[in-house]
Design an enzyme around this catalytic site. Structure first.
Site, PDB file in Angstrom:
ATOM      1  N   ARG A  65     -10.296 -18.341  11.193  1.00 41.71           N
ATOM      2  CA  ARG A  65     -10.661 -19.371  10.230  1.00 41.71           C
ATOM      3  C   ARG A  65      -9.827 -20.625  10.514  1.00 41.71           C
ATOM      4  O   ARG A  65      -8.685 -20.523  10.962  1.00 41.71           O
ATOM      5  CB  ARG A  65     -10.432 -18.871   8.806  1.00 41.71           C
ATOM      6  CG  ARG A  65     -11.337 -17.687   8.437  1.00 41.71           C
ATOM      7  CD  ARG A  65     -11.037 -17.119   7.062  1.00 41.71           C
ATOM      8  NE  ARG A  65     -11.910 -15.991   6.763  1.00 41.71           N
ATOM      9  CZ  ARG A  65     -11.638 -14.726   7.085  1.00 41.71           C
ATOM     10  NH1 ARG A  65     -10.490 -14.425   7.708  1.00 41.71           N
ATOM     11  NH2 ARG A  65     -12.488 -13.752   6.794  1.00 41.71           N
ATOM     12  N   LYS A  92      -7.410 -14.146   4.437  1.00 39.36           N
ATOM     13  CA  LYS A  92      -8.312 -14.051   3.285  1.00 39.36           C
ATOM     14  C   LYS A  92      -8.341 -12.634   2.726  1.00 39.36           C
ATOM     15  O   LYS A  92      -8.448 -12.434   1.507  1.00 39.36           O
ATOM     16  CB  LYS A  92      -9.717 -14.483   3.721  1.00 39.36           C
ATOM     17  CG  LYS A  92     -10.735 -14.565   2.596  1.00 39.36           C
ATOM     18  CD  LYS A  92     -12.058 -15.077   3.139  1.00 39.36           C
ATOM     19  CE  LYS A  92     -13.113 -15.167   2.028  1.00 39.36           C
ATOM     20  NZ  LYS A  92     -14.404 -15.674   2.552  1.00 39.36           N
ATOM     21  N   HIS A 155     -15.431 -24.062  11.440  1.00 39.82           N
ATOM     22  CA  HIS A 155     -15.726 -22.690  11.021  1.00 39.82           C
ATOM     23  C   HIS A 155     -16.853 -22.089  11.868  1.00 39.82           C
ATOM     24  O   HIS A 155     -16.980 -20.873  11.990  1.00 39.82           O
ATOM     25  CB  HIS A 155     -16.114 -22.677   9.540  1.00 39.82           C
ATOM     26  CG  HIS A 155     -15.932 -21.348   8.880  1.00 39.82           C
ATOM     27  ND1 HIS A 155     -16.844 -20.329   9.002  1.00 39.82           N
ATOM     28  CD2 HIS A 155     -14.936 -20.864   8.096  1.00 39.82           C
ATOM     29  CE1 HIS A 155     -16.427 -19.273   8.311  1.00 39.82           C
ATOM     30  NE2 HIS A 155     -15.268 -19.572   7.764  1.00 39.82           N
ATOM     31  N   ARG A 158     -16.719 -19.214  14.613  1.00 40.09           N
ATOM     32  CA  ARG A 158     -16.797 -17.794  14.265  1.00 40.09           C
ATOM     33  C   ARG A 158     -18.223 -17.271  14.462  1.00 40.09           C
ATOM     34  O   ARG A 158     -18.435 -16.207  15.055  1.00 40.09           O
ATOM     35  CB  ARG A 158     -16.324 -17.594  12.815  1.00 40.09           C
ATOM     36  CG  ARG A 158     -14.826 -17.867  12.669  1.00 40.09           C
ATOM     37  CD  ARG A 158     -14.380 -17.944  11.230  1.00 40.09           C
ATOM     38  NE  ARG A 158     -14.573 -16.725  10.461  1.00 40.09           N
ATOM     39  CZ  ARG A 158     -13.812 -15.629  10.559  1.00 40.09           C
ATOM     40  NH1 ARG A 158     -12.813 -15.583  11.442  1.00 40.09           N
ATOM     41  NH2 ARG A 158     -14.037 -14.577   9.804  1.00 40.09           N
ATOM     42  N   HIS A 181     -13.330  -9.514   8.732  1.00 35.06           N
ATOM     43  CA  HIS A 181     -14.151  -9.421   7.537  1.00 35.06           C
ATOM     44  C   HIS A 181     -13.702  -8.230   6.700  1.00 35.06           C
ATOM     45  O   HIS A 181     -13.320  -7.196   7.238  1.00 35.06           O
ATOM     46  CB  HIS A 181     -15.630  -9.253   7.920  1.00 35.06           C
ATOM     47  CG  HIS A 181     -16.261 -10.530   8.361  1.00 35.06           C
ATOM     48  ND1 HIS A 181     -17.408 -10.586   9.118  1.00 35.06           N
ATOM     49  CD2 HIS A 181     -15.893 -11.834   8.151  1.00 35.06           C
ATOM     50  CE1 HIS A 181     -17.729 -11.846   9.358  1.00 35.06           C
ATOM     51  NE2 HIS A 181     -16.828 -12.614   8.782  1.00 35.06           N
ATOM     52  N   TYR A 191      -8.588   4.125   2.349  1.00 38.37           N
ATOM     53  CA  TYR A 191      -8.075   5.129   3.262  1.00 38.37           C
ATOM     54  C   TYR A 191      -7.737   4.542   4.628  1.00 38.37           C
ATOM     55  O   TYR A 191      -7.250   5.235   5.504  1.00 38.37           O
ATOM     56  CB  TYR A 191      -9.093   6.268   3.437  1.00 38.37           C
ATOM     57  CG  TYR A 191      -9.189   7.153   2.219  1.00 38.37           C
ATOM     58  CD1 TYR A 191      -8.274   8.178   2.002  1.00 38.37           C
ATOM     59  CD2 TYR A 191     -10.180   6.944   1.266  1.00 38.37           C
ATOM     60  CE1 TYR A 191      -8.346   8.982   0.871  1.00 38.37           C
ATOM     61  CE2 TYR A 191     -10.273   7.748   0.132  1.00 38.37           C
ATOM     62  CZ  TYR A 191      -9.353   8.756  -0.055  1.00 38.37           C
ATOM     63  OH  TYR A 191      -9.434   9.547  -1.177  1.00 38.37           O
TER      64      TYR A 191
END
Length: 209
Positions: A65, A92, A155, A158, A181, A191
């Site tokens: 980013r 993020k 951006h 990406r 993400h 987990y």
């Protein structure tokens, strides 16, 4: 209603009273091979400041980013292992992020090292070296090269990388992990506390490709 504390749900009465909140703002990006080639040639010809030039050149190779790139610090860069570790507080998803550095990315960082290695930031500000470069620096460089805001944005690197890697046949889970993400399945994510380390060797191969 289920617990007997209300007889009816009042929410439907408010339908249409407020506009929906949308987070998914479209970020323009070039994604076809010929346009990507055109963009990369443009970037190669950029003749502005060395700091902005290197940030612009590095963008397609790391596709983080924009804020993560401009706030990169030298203590996060591991030249020996060709790895950039972004701390959780800057991410993020609030987990550290590992960015394998291709030979090209390492070369760009080595090019700017003599200029800014005495500073905290890899890409320091032009007026205040103690602060990162402006959040508009790369965007302005793209405009200067003739790429409008409707064609390419910082951006957008990406989306560009994601499309290119998908076309090369890489596993979507590797691409998603490298894009940092968030895991959509919250139970599954619980987990995988070390999710940021996953598939590192495979991602290293992918980043060089």
């Amino acid at each position: 209603i289920a617990t007997g504390r209300a007889e009816r749900n009042p929410a439907p009465d408010l339908k249409g009273a407020l506009p929906p909140y949308r987070r998914d703002k479209h970020m323009a990006a070039v994604t076809t091979p010929d346009r990507i080639g055109e963009l990369m040639r443009s970037i190669d010809g950029y003749n502005g400041s060395m700091v902005v030039r290197c940030a612009l050149m590095l963008s397609p190779y790391v596709f983080v980013r924009p804020g993560e790139l401009r706030m990169a610090t030298w203590d996060e860069i591991d030249f020996e292992n060709a790895l950039w570790t972004i701390p959780a507080e800057r991410m993020k998803v609030r987990q550290p992020h590992l960015v394998p550095l291709s030979k090209q990315a390492v070369s760009i960082l080595q090019e700017i090292y003599p200029l800014t290695s005495r500073e905290k930031y890899v890409f320091p500000g032009e007026r205040d070296r103690g602060r990162p470069m402006s959040d508009n620096a790369v965007r302005s460089a793209l405009r200067r090269l003739g790429w409008s805001n409707d064609e390419m944005t910082p951006h957008g690197f990406r989306a560009m990388a994601s499309t290119a890697l998908d076309n090369l046949g890489f596993d979507p889970k590797l691409i998603e992990r490298q894009l940092a993400h968030e895991e959509p399945n919250k139970v599954k994510a619980a987990y995988k506390r070390e999710v940021w380390r996953m598939y590192l060797s495979e991602r290293t191969v992918m980043m060089q490709a």
